[in-house]
Write a protein that holds these residues in place. Structure first.
Motif, PDB file in Angstrom:
ATOM      1  N   SER A 144       0.799  -1.229   0.000  1.00  0.00           N
ATOM      2  CA  SER A 144       0.000   0.000   0.000  1.00  0.00           C
ATOM      3  C   SER A 144       0.830   1.277   0.000  1.00  0.00           C
ATOM      4  O   SER A 144       0.268   2.371  -0.111  1.00  0.00           O
ATOM      5  N   ILE A 145       2.163   1.176   0.098  1.00  0.00           N
ATOM      6  CA  ILE A 145       2.975   2.398   0.113  1.00  0.00           C
ATOM      7  C   ILE A 145       4.389   2.109  -0.379  1.00  0.00           C
ATOM      8  O   ILE A 145       4.926   1.011  -0.187  1.00  0.00           O
ATOM      9  N   LEU A 146       4.963   3.102  -1.058  1.00  0.00           N
ATOM     10  CA  LEU A 146       6.342   3.036  -1.535  1.00  0.00           C
ATOM     11  C   LEU A 146       7.009   4.365  -1.198  1.00  0.00           C
ATOM     12  O   LEU A 146       6.568   5.420  -1.657  1.00  0.00           O
ATOM     13  N   LYS A 147       8.063   4.310  -0.379  1.00  0.00           N
ATOM     14  CA  LYS A 147       8.816   5.507  -0.031  1.00  0.00           C
ATOM     15  C   LYS A 147      10.232   5.359  -0.569  1.00  0.00           C
ATOM     16  O   LYS A 147      10.903   4.352  -0.316  1.00  0.00           O
ATOM     17  N   THR A 148      10.671   6.372  -1.329  1.00  0.00           N
ATOM     18  CA  THR A 148      11.982   6.300  -1.978  1.00  0.00           C
ATOM     19  C   THR A 148      12.804   7.547  -1.694  1.00  0.00           C
ATOM     20  O   THR A 148      12.271   8.593  -1.316  1.00  0.00           O
ATOM     21  N   THR A 149      14.111   7.411  -1.899  1.00  0.00           N
ATOM     22  CA  THR A 149      15.041   8.536  -1.807  1.00  0.00           C
ATOM     23  C   THR A 149      15.930   8.523  -3.036  1.00  0.00           C
ATOM     24  O   THR A 149      16.457   7.473  -3.418  1.00  0.00           O
ATOM     25  N   GLU A 150      16.087   9.691  -3.653  1.00  0.00           N
ATOM     26  CA  GLU A 150      16.975   9.829  -4.801  1.00  0.00           C
ATOM     27  C   GLU A 150      17.932  10.982  -4.552  1.00  0.00           C
ATOM     28  O   GLU A 150      17.629  11.925  -3.808  1.00  0.00           O
ATOM     29  N   TYR A 151      19.105  10.905  -5.186  1.00  0.00           N
ATOM     30  CA  TYR A 151      20.112  11.954  -5.056  1.00  0.00           C
ATOM     31  C   TYR A 151      20.419  12.531  -6.430  1.00  0.00           C
ATOM     32  O   TYR A 151      20.731  11.800  -7.372  1.00  0.00           O
ATOM     33  N   THR A 152      20.294  13.846  -6.551  1.00  0.00           N
ATOM     34  CA  THR A 152      20.616  14.545  -7.792  1.00  0.00           C
ATOM     35  C   THR A 152      21.611  15.646  -7.468  1.00  0.00           C
ATOM     36  O   THR A 152      21.304  16.561  -6.692  1.00  0.00           O
ATOM     37  N   ASP A 153      22.814  15.542  -8.046  1.00  0.00           N
ATOM     38  CA  ASP A 153      23.888  16.508  -7.765  1.00  0.00           C
ATOM     39  C   ASP A 153      24.120  16.652  -6.260  1.00  0.00           C
ATOM     40  O   ASP A 153      24.330  17.755  -5.737  1.00  0.00           O
ATOM     41  N   GLY A 154      24.062  15.525  -5.560  1.00  0.00           N
ATOM     42  CA  GLY A 154      24.329  15.520  -4.132  1.00  0.00           C
ATOM     43  C   GLY A 154      23.163  15.946  -3.266  1.00  0.00           C
ATOM     44  O   GLY A 154      23.262  15.929  -2.034  1.00  0.00           O
ATOM     45  N   GLU A 155      22.043  16.320  -3.880  1.00  0.00           N
ATOM     46  CA  GLU A 155      20.883  16.770  -3.114  1.00  0.00           C
ATOM     47  C   GLU A 155      19.896  15.622  -2.930  1.00  0.00           C
ATOM     48  O   GLU A 155      19.533  14.936  -3.877  1.00  0.00           O
ATOM     49  N   GLU A 156      19.457  15.421  -1.690  1.00  0.00           N
ATOM     50  CA  GLU A 156      18.539  14.329  -1.363  1.00  0.00           C
ATOM     51  C   GLU A 156      17.091  14.742  -1.594  1.00  0.00           C
ATOM     52  O   GLU A 156      16.671  15.835  -1.208  1.00  0.00           O
ATOM     53  N   THR A 157      16.321  13.862  -2.234  1.00  0.00           N
ATOM     54  CA  THR A 157      14.900  14.095  -2.465  1.00  0.00           C
ATOM     55  C   THR A 157      14.130  12.846  -2.059  1.00  0.00           C
ATOM     56  O   THR A 157      14.481  11.735  -2.465  1.00  0.00           O
ATOM     57  N   ASN A 158      13.081  13.032  -1.252  1.00  0.00           N
ATOM     58  CA  ASN A 158      12.277  11.915  -0.757  1.00  0.00           C
ATOM     59  C   ASN A 158      10.882  11.945  -1.371  1.00  0.00           C
ATOM     60  O   ASN A 158      10.263  13.012  -1.480  1.00  0.00           O
ATOM     61  N   PHE A 159      10.393  10.774  -1.755  1.00  0.00           N
ATOM     62  CA  PHE A 159       9.072  10.681  -2.374  1.00  0.00           C
ATOM     63  C   PHE A 159       8.242   9.597  -1.693  1.00  0.00           C
ATOM     64  O   PHE A 159       8.770   8.594  -1.210  1.00  0.00           O
ATOM     65  N   THR A 160       6.925   9.805  -1.700  1.00  0.00           N
ATOM     66  CA  THR A 160       5.976   8.807  -1.209  1.00  0.00           C
ATOM     67  C   THR A 160       4.961   8.519  -2.303  1.00  0.00           C
ATOM     68  O   THR A 160       4.318   9.441  -2.821  1.00  0.00           O
ATOM     69  N   PHE A 161       4.824   7.239  -2.647  1.00  0.00           N
ATOM     70  CA  PHE A 161       3.875   6.803  -3.667  1.00  0.00           C
ATOM     71  C   PHE A 161       2.834   5.876  -3.039  1.00  0.00           C
ATOM     72  O   PHE A 161       3.108   5.192  -2.059  1.00  0.00           O
ATOM     73  N   ILE A 162       1.660   5.865  -3.648  1.00  0.00           N
ATOM     74  CA  ILE A 162       0.627   4.901  -3.287  1.00  0.00           C
ATOM     75  C   ILE A 162       0.179   4.198  -4.568  1.00  0.00           C
ATOM     76  O   ILE A 162       0.396   4.717  -5.671  1.00  0.00           O
ATOM     77  N   PRO A 163      -0.431   3.014  -4.460  1.00  0.00           N
ATOM     78  CA  PRO A 163      -0.859   2.310  -5.681  1.00  0.00           C
ATOM     79  C   PRO A 163      -1.825   3.143  -6.515  1.00  0.00           C
ATOM     80  O   PRO A 163      -2.713   3.817  -5.981  1.00  0.00           O
ATOM     81  N   LEU A 164      -1.638   3.104  -7.825  1.00  0.00           N
ATOM     82  CA  LEU A 164      -2.522   3.808  -8.747  1.00  0.00           C
ATOM     83  C   LEU A 164      -3.827   3.039  -8.862  1.00  0.00           C
ATOM     84  O   LEU A 164      -3.832   1.837  -9.120  1.00  0.00           O
ATOM     85  N   LYS A 165      -4.933   3.723  -8.657  1.00  0.00           N
ATOM     86  CA  LYS A 165      -6.252   3.084  -8.735  1.00  0.00           C
ATOM     87  C   LYS A 165      -6.764   3.094 -10.168  1.00  0.00           C
ATOM     88  O   LYS A 165      -6.461   3.972 -10.935  1.00  0.00           O
TER      89      LYS A 165
END
Length: 251
Positions: free
Chosen positions: A230-251
């Motif tokens: 029911s949930i997906l939490k990810t972290t990505e790094y772009t040019d050393g900057e951290e970005t956090n995302f939260t996804f839920i299943p597409l209905k």
């Protein structure tokens, strides 16, 4: 003396053998083809299929169609935007696609598929092969579905981006497809079709790359902080900057 009317023994044997042969070689009625059930097609259709498309424009177009277990499909024609939506198996040889199309006359023999795809009133005959499942495991079972970005964490990008997008969807499949779309309403403003796999040594991340490019596990990766059905939490790094995302299943 009265002549015998008995046939010679060898002639009688020949007649018996000929009779037996005629029975063996008699044409047999054709057995009617056994139609698949909805349940059988629902199982057999899962996965990614590379397609050859026959249309009035050209006989050399190629594309693919992929069916995920969460009822998501991805339909892609060469050099065109992909189509993503929900599908429904309505019979043993037909599937509807997001109320805008269908795949009909479906025949599956092993890893071979044939039939017709109708989208926006345009129908093309298709035939193709199934792509082997490349990624397995319990984490893959949870990840392989369609997700939509929420406005939690750094999801504010939905309100502030150069594309005017107000929705971002991503799809991961067991065949290694990593597909993303930026949408403004229902209009596609940007999309990316890449490949993915789990990192070879670090269990908390996946890596991605474009078709034809080299895999760089130390640069192009996504950290999975939380993953459930029911949930997906990810972290990505772009040019050393951290970005956090939260996804839920597409209905």
């Amino acid at each position: 003396m009265k002549k015998s009317t008995c046939l010679p023994v060898f002639l009688m044997l020949c007649l018996i053998l000929l009779g037996a042969c005629s029975k063996d070689t008699a044409p047999q009625p054709e057995q009617p083809a056994i139609e698949k059930t909805k349940a059988e097609l629902s199982t057999e259709i899962l996965g990614k299929w590379t397609l050859g498309l026959e249309s009035v424009r050209t006989l050399a177009e190629t594309g693919s169609i992929e069916f995920l277990a969460d009822s998501t499909f991805i339909y892609q024609e060469l050099n065109k935007n992909g189509v993503v939506g929900k599908y429904l198996v309505v019979s043993g040889n037909e599937i509807t696609l997001a109320n805008n199309g269908k795949v009909s006359g479906i025949s599956i023999e092993g890893t071979k598929l044939s039939g017709s795809v109708t989208w926006n009133a345009n129908t093309v005959k298709v035939s193709g092969d199934k792509v082997s499942i490349a990624i397995t495991g319990s984490k893959t079972e949870l990840l392989a579905r369609a997700w939509t970005l929420t406005k939690f964490e750094d999801g504010y990008i939905l309100n502030d981006n150069d594309l005017g997008a107000d929705k971002i969807n991503v799809i991961f499949s067991k065949a290694g497809t990593y597909f993303g779309q930026f949408l403004a309403g229902t209009h596609i403003v940007e999309e990316a079709n890449m490949n993915w796999k789990w990192h070879s040594t670090k269990s908390d991340r996946l890596v991605y790359w474009e078709t034809g490019s080299q895999v760089n596990e130390e640069k192009n990766y996504v950290i999975i902080r939380e993953l459930t059905s029911s949930i997906l939490k990810t972290t990505e790094y772009t040019d050393g900057e951290e970005t956090n995302f939260t996804f839920i299943p597409l209905k």
